[in-house]
Design a protein around this motif. Structure first.
Motif, PDB file in Angstrom:
ATOM      1  N   ARG A 167     -51.048  29.280  25.984  1.00  9.50           N
ATOM      2  CA  ARG A 167     -51.594  29.831  24.739  1.00  9.50           C
ATOM      3  C   ARG A 167     -52.957  30.462  25.017  1.00  9.50           C
ATOM      4  NH1 ARG A 167     -48.352  30.710  21.474  1.00  9.50           N
ATOM      5  NH2 ARG A 167     -50.043  30.854  19.959  1.00  9.50           N
ATOM      6  N   PRO A 168     -53.337  31.536  24.316  1.00 13.78           N
ATOM      7  CA  PRO A 168     -54.670  32.109  24.560  1.00 13.78           C
ATOM      8  C   PRO A 168     -55.757  31.041  24.437  1.00 13.78           C
ATOM      9  CG  PRO A 168     -53.404  33.533  23.111  1.00 13.78           C
ATOM     10  CD  PRO A 168     -52.588  32.268  23.279  1.00 13.78           C
ATOM     11  N   LEU A 169     -56.689  31.071  25.394  1.00  7.38           N
ATOM     12  CA  LEU A 169     -57.690  30.009  25.507  1.00  7.38           C
ATOM     13  C   LEU A 169     -58.495  29.806  24.224  1.00  7.38           C
ATOM     14  CD1 LEU A 169     -58.715  28.124  27.853  1.00  7.38           C
ATOM     15  CD2 LEU A 169     -60.665  29.680  27.971  1.00  7.38           C
ATOM     16  N   GLY A 170     -58.677  30.887  23.458  1.00  5.27           N
ATOM     17  CA  GLY A 170     -59.442  30.795  22.216  1.00  5.27           C
ATOM     18  C   GLY A 170     -58.914  29.677  21.314  1.00  5.27           C
ATOM     19  N   GLU A 171     -57.605  29.452  21.320  1.00  8.47           N
ATOM     20  CA  GLU A 171     -57.043  28.408  20.450  1.00  8.47           C
ATOM     21  C   GLU A 171     -57.537  27.037  20.874  1.00  8.47           C
ATOM     22  OE1 GLU A 171     -52.772  28.721  20.144  1.00  8.47           O
ATOM     23  OE2 GLU A 171     -52.876  30.886  19.817  1.00  8.47           O
ATOM     24  N   LEU A 172     -57.570  26.800  22.195  1.00  8.65           N
ATOM     25  CA  LEU A 172     -58.043  25.505  22.696  1.00  8.65           C
ATOM     26  C   LEU A 172     -59.526  25.323  22.367  1.00  8.65           C
ATOM     27  CD1 LEU A 172     -57.648  22.939  24.436  1.00  8.65           C
ATOM     28  CD2 LEU A 172     -58.282  24.308  26.422  1.00  8.65           C
ATOM     29  N   VAL A 173     -60.297  26.377  22.592  1.00 12.71           N
ATOM     30  CA  VAL A 173     -61.746  26.281  22.365  1.00 12.71           C
ATOM     31  C   VAL A 173     -62.016  25.993  20.891  1.00 12.71           C
ATOM     32  CG1 VAL A 173     -63.907  27.597  22.438  1.00 12.71           C
ATOM     33  CG2 VAL A 173     -62.262  27.817  24.305  1.00 12.71           C
ATOM     34  N   GLU A 174     -61.322  26.713  20.013  1.00 11.78           N
ATOM     35  CA  GLU A 174     -61.596  26.555  18.577  1.00 11.78           C
ATOM     36  C   GLU A 174     -61.095  25.212  18.048  1.00 11.78           C
ATOM     37  OE1 GLU A 174     -60.024  30.145  16.725  1.00 11.78           O
ATOM     38  OE2 GLU A 174     -61.114  31.327  18.212  1.00 11.78           O
ATOM     39  N   SER A 175     -59.998  24.710  18.614  1.00 14.47           N
ATOM     40  CA  SER A 175     -59.508  23.426  18.102  1.00 14.47           C
ATOM     41  C   SER A 175     -60.279  22.248  18.696  1.00 14.47           C
ATOM     42  CB  SER A 175     -58.006  23.269  18.379  1.00 14.47           C
ATOM     43  OG  SER A 175     -57.804  23.265  19.779  1.00 14.47           O
ATOM     44  N   THR A 176     -60.980  22.461  19.817  1.00 16.37           N
ATOM     45  CA  THR A 176     -61.697  21.349  20.449  1.00 16.37           C
ATOM     46  C   THR A 176     -63.136  21.243  19.949  1.00 16.37           C
ATOM     47  OG1 THR A 176     -60.384  21.737  22.439  1.00 16.37           O
ATOM     48  CG2 THR A 176     -62.288  20.309  22.690  1.00 16.37           C
ATOM     49  N   PHE A 177     -63.793  22.390  19.752  1.00 11.55           N
ATOM     50  CA  PHE A 177     -65.219  22.376  19.395  1.00 11.55           C
ATOM     51  C   PHE A 177     -65.449  23.077  18.062  1.00 11.55           C
ATOM     52  CE2 PHE A 177     -65.029  22.588  24.112  1.00 11.55           C
ATOM     53  CZ  PHE A 177     -65.512  21.309  24.369  1.00 11.55           C
ATOM     54  N   ALA A 178     -66.458  22.575  17.325  1.00 13.80           N
ATOM     55  CA  ALA A 178     -66.802  23.192  16.047  1.00 13.80           C
ATOM     56  C   ALA A 178     -68.042  24.064  16.184  1.00 13.80           C
ATOM     57  CB  ALA A 178     -67.050  22.112  15.004  1.00 13.80           C
ATOM     58  N   ASP A 179     -68.893  23.741  17.160  1.00 16.46           N
ATOM     59  CA  ASP A 179     -70.189  24.411  17.277  1.00 16.46           C
ATOM     60  C   ASP A 179     -70.074  25.725  18.055  1.00 16.46           C
ATOM     61  OD1 ASP A 179     -73.308  23.847  17.092  1.00 16.46           O
ATOM     62  OD2 ASP A 179     -72.865  24.714  19.070  1.00 16.46           O
ATOM     63  N   ASP A 180     -70.687  26.763  17.523  1.00 13.75           N
ATOM     64  CA  ASP A 180     -70.592  28.104  18.132  1.00 13.75           C
ATOM     65  C   ASP A 180     -71.153  28.122  19.561  1.00 13.75           C
ATOM     66  OD1 ASP A 180     -70.186  31.132  17.569  1.00 13.75           O
ATOM     67  OD2 ASP A 180     -72.224  31.002  18.365  1.00 13.75           O
ATOM     68  N   THR A 181     -72.245  27.413  19.792  1.00 14.56           N
ATOM     69  CA  THR A 181     -72.861  27.400  21.130  1.00 14.56           C
ATOM     70  C   THR A 181     -71.938  26.714  22.136  1.00 14.56           C
ATOM     71  OG1 THR A 181     -75.060  27.315  20.156  1.00 14.56           O
ATOM     72  CG2 THR A 181     -74.882  26.626  22.453  1.00 14.56           C
ATOM     73  N   VAL A 182     -71.382  25.578  21.737  1.00 16.45           N
ATOM     74  CA  VAL A 182     -70.520  24.821  22.657  1.00 16.45           C
ATOM     75  C   VAL A 182     -69.227  25.606  22.917  1.00 16.45           C
ATOM     76  CG1 VAL A 182     -69.415  22.606  23.102  1.00 16.45           C
ATOM     77  CG2 VAL A 182     -71.493  22.687  21.721  1.00 16.45           C
ATOM     78  N   ARG A 183     -68.731  26.239  21.893  1.00 10.75           N
ATOM     79  CA  ARG A 183     -67.539  27.088  22.078  1.00 10.75           C
ATOM     80  C   ARG A 183     -67.826  28.226  23.057  1.00 10.75           C
ATOM     81  NH1 ARG A 183     -65.046  28.264  16.024  1.00 10.75           N
ATOM     82  NH2 ARG A 183     -64.005  26.261  15.764  1.00 10.75           N
ATOM     83  N   GLY A 184     -68.975  28.869  22.876  1.00 12.37           N
ATOM     84  CA  GLY A 184     -69.324  30.014  23.735  1.00 12.37           C
ATOM     85  C   GLY A 184     -69.521  29.589  25.178  1.00 12.37           C
ATOM     86  N   LEU A 185     -70.187  28.443  25.337  1.00  8.44           N
ATOM     87  CA  LEU A 185     -70.437  27.902  26.671  1.00  8.44           C
ATOM     88  C   LEU A 185     -69.108  27.680  27.415  1.00  8.44           C
ATOM     89  CD1 LEU A 185     -72.868  26.671  28.195  1.00  8.44           C
ATOM     90  CD2 LEU A 185     -72.299  24.492  27.143  1.00  8.44           C
ATOM     91  N   THR A 186     -68.153  27.173  26.698  1.00 10.99           N
ATOM     92  CA  THR A 186     -66.849  26.884  27.294  1.00 10.99           C
ATOM     93  C   THR A 186     -66.106  28.182  27.626  1.00 10.99           C
ATOM     94  OG1 THR A 186     -66.785  24.926  25.901  1.00 10.99           O
ATOM     95  CG2 THR A 186     -64.720  25.547  26.964  1.00 10.99           C
ATOM     96  N   LEU A 187     -66.187  29.138  26.712  1.00  5.95           N
ATOM     97  CA  LEU A 187     -65.455  30.397  26.925  1.00  5.95           C
ATOM     98  C   LEU A 187     -66.022  31.194  28.097  1.00  5.95           C
ATOM     99  CD1 LEU A 187     -63.225  32.308  25.891  1.00  5.95           C
ATOM    100  CD2 LEU A 187     -64.967  33.413  24.466  1.00  5.95           C
TER     101      LEU A 187
END
Ligand SMILES: Cc1cc2nc3c(=O)[nH]c(=O)nc-3n(C[C@H](O)[C@H](O)[C@H](O)COP(=O)(O)OP(=O)(O)OC[C@H]3O[C@@H](n4cnc5c(N)ncnc54)[C@H](O)[C@@H]3O)c2cc1C
Length: 514
Positions: A167-187
């Motif tokens: 699945r596109p990684l964005g789905e994992l990032v968005e379902s795992t983290f709520a914070d924009d900074t933590v999401r961006g760091l992961t992406l």
């Protein structure tokens, strides 16, 4: 040319070419490396970039994660890879997120301060341990023949597998983290040198992410002591010890395959050389061009900036520079900002401010500085800008490069408490020590088509479902469709990055064929 035949010719003396040549020469093969540039090592290089400033900068690649201990030990490389105490720092509105190499109290407190609770930290810690599970399954296979995808899948938690691989990684990032900074760091790990959105259906961002988190089973990125040139120097020493014949300034302009196996190589100076086996350390698109076949150049996506400072500048957040710059400094990499930057670049605009990561080599290893500069407090900064594909620079290479430089420096300046300019070291001519390389420059310097730092989109490191591997080259992920011509660089199935894998696996395929 004294010799117009070699049993094995390696086209390119990048780090992978050197690895392959050494393995094969040690196994009693006669091996010749033909390198087009005057220097060996390709993107693994140190250079004194600024006139009169005695600093050996890792000019292109700068950190190592994917080079397996197995290759270091088998080749007997004297190479120190040093850990950084801080993994990353992400400034946010006068504060920031600090992550240690091994999560401890500082990391936890920083998450709590930034996100206002425990949830993101818990999600982060759980996510890291799941990635370690994935790394433990996949990483040991990288130096083996390609594993079967079903076999690997059966050893990984189904949710983890489907969210990283299917699945596109964005789905994992968005379902795992709520914070924009933590999401961006992961992406960010999914976007290094890769032009993609989080939801790209091609999943190229997922493949880039996978390679960035599995190195040596931990995904840790380490500092090569002495700079990247130290690795190339060791590889050259080993190749010479093994009696590899190395020719620099020797560009291959054409490869004419023989019927059966082997080929004749035509060099830029008009000479020819024949070989039974050809290992292509150049990019797959370059190989196709040399073979006279149609090819589509890949697309790079980064701006690399090398900087020397007289001293480290202070941060707006008040964090000590020696801590904030010690790991990877993430700038303009909030999740929403990354998407906006991708859309801007896709629409033909240089993202401004540019999302980038910055790394200070000299806080972990000062040996690349002349002792006088070291005593005077000099430091180096490596800035790696995202979402800057070659199209942005094609019409006006000079003007757009200046705009990219300004956009990247604006990102850095925005987190500083003082102007960057007075902190910059000056070269002998009084010019600030800043070198900017767009994908076009990377292509011109290193021959990487499209400035793509991995020689092309990364591939899943396994044999796809239903695929058959009948030859050694296919089993090791280095086949080209021409018997006797193998990939041995970043463009091999498990090649991307400073890993030696392309070279190791090509050598293993040749030895298996023996
Ligand atoms: C700016 C930048 C930053 C990077 N940062 C990192 C990082 O920090 N960590 C990491 O792991 N990876 C990083 N990478 C990626 C990594 O450096 C490369 O994927 C890897 O070094 C490629 O190694 P290679 O030996 O396969 O190929 P290359 O290094 O590309 O070497 C190929 C060699 O072949 C030669 N060649 C090409 N065509 C011909 C020809 N026709 N005739 C003769 N010779 C030819 C070239 O001159 C070159 O020397 C970075 C790359 C770049 C460019």
């Amino acid at each position: 040319m004294t010799n117009n035949h070699s049993e094995i010719v390696v086209v390119g003396g990048g780090h992978n070419g050197l690895v392959a040549a050494t393995y094969l020469a040690r196994a009693e093969h006669q091996v010749t490396i033909l390198e087009g540039r005057t220097e060996l090592g390709g993107a693994v290089a140190s250079a004194e970039v600024f006139r009169g400033v005695a600093v050996r900068l890792s000019r292109f690649s700068y950190l190592i994660s994917l080079l397996p201990t197995l290759i270091i030990e088998e080749l007997g490389l004297r190479l120190e890879l040093r850990s950084r105490q801080i993994r990353s720092y992400t400034p946010v509105d006068g504060s920031g997120l600090l992550i240690e190499r091994q999560d401890g109290r500082l990391t936890r407190d920083s998450f709590r301060m930034l996100t206002g609770g425990e949830r993101e930290y818990q999600a982060w810690a759980a996510f890291q341990s799941r990635l370690h599970e994935l790394a433990a399954v996949i990483e040991p296979t990288l130096t083996q023949p390609l594993p079967d995808v079903d076999e690997l899948r059966s050893r990984v938690h189904p949710y983890l597998w489907s969210s990283v691989v299917e699945r596109p990684l964005g789905e994992l990032v968005e379902s795992t983290f709520a914070d924009d900074t933590v999401r961006g760091l992961t992406l960010t790990d999914a976007l290094i040198g890769t032009f993609s959105s989080a939801h790209d259906p091609s999943l190229r961002q997922n493949r880039c992410f996978l390679y960035h988190v599995i190195g040596n089973g931990s995904g840790e990125w380490k500092v090569p002591v002495g700079g990247m040139g130290a690795l190339t120097a060791e590889l050259v020493r080993m190749a010479e010890d093994a009696k590899v014949s190395i020719r620099t300034g020797c560009r291959v302009d054409m490869i004419e395959p023989e019927s059966g196996s082997g080929a004749t190589l035509r060099l830029a100076d008009g000479q020819t050389i024949t070989a039974e086996t050809i290992l292509a350390n150049c990019a797959p698109a370059t190989l196709q061009r040399l073979l006279g076949e149609p090819y589509e150049p890949p697309v790079g996506s980064q701006t690399k900036i090398n900087i020397v400072l007289r001293r480290l500048p202070q941060f707006r957040s008040g964090i000590e520079p020696a801590i904030g710059f010690a790991g990877t400094l993430h700038l303009g990499q909030g999740y929403d900002r990354l998407q906006q930057a991708y859309e801007d670049a896709a629409a033909g605009q240089i993202p401004d401010p540019m999302p980038c990561e910055v790394y200070c080599h000299t806080l972990t290893d000062g040996s690349i500085l002349d002792p006088e500069l070291r005593a005077a407090g000099y430091h180096t900064l490596t800035l790696f800008g995202l979402h800057t594909p070659p199209d942005l620079f094609a019409a006006d290479p000079h003007g757009s490069k200046e705009r990219a430089k300004a956009a990247a420096l604006r990102s850095l300046q925005s987190v500083l408490a003082e102007p960057l300019e007075p902190c910059l070291a000056l070269d002998r001519g009084g010019e600030p020590c800043i070198e900017v390389m767009t994908p076009l420059d990377i292509e011109a310097e290193l021959g990487m088509p499209g400035g793509n730092i991995f020689h092309g989109d990364l591939a899943w490191p396994w044999l796809a479902q239903g695929a058959r591997a009948t030859t050694p080259a296919e089993r090791w992920g280095v086949a080209t469709g021409h018997p006797g011509i193998l990939l041995c660089g970043s463009g091999a199935v498990r090649g991307g990055a400073v890993s030696g894998l392309g070279g190791h696996n090509a050598a293993m395929a040749v030895l298996e064929d023996d």
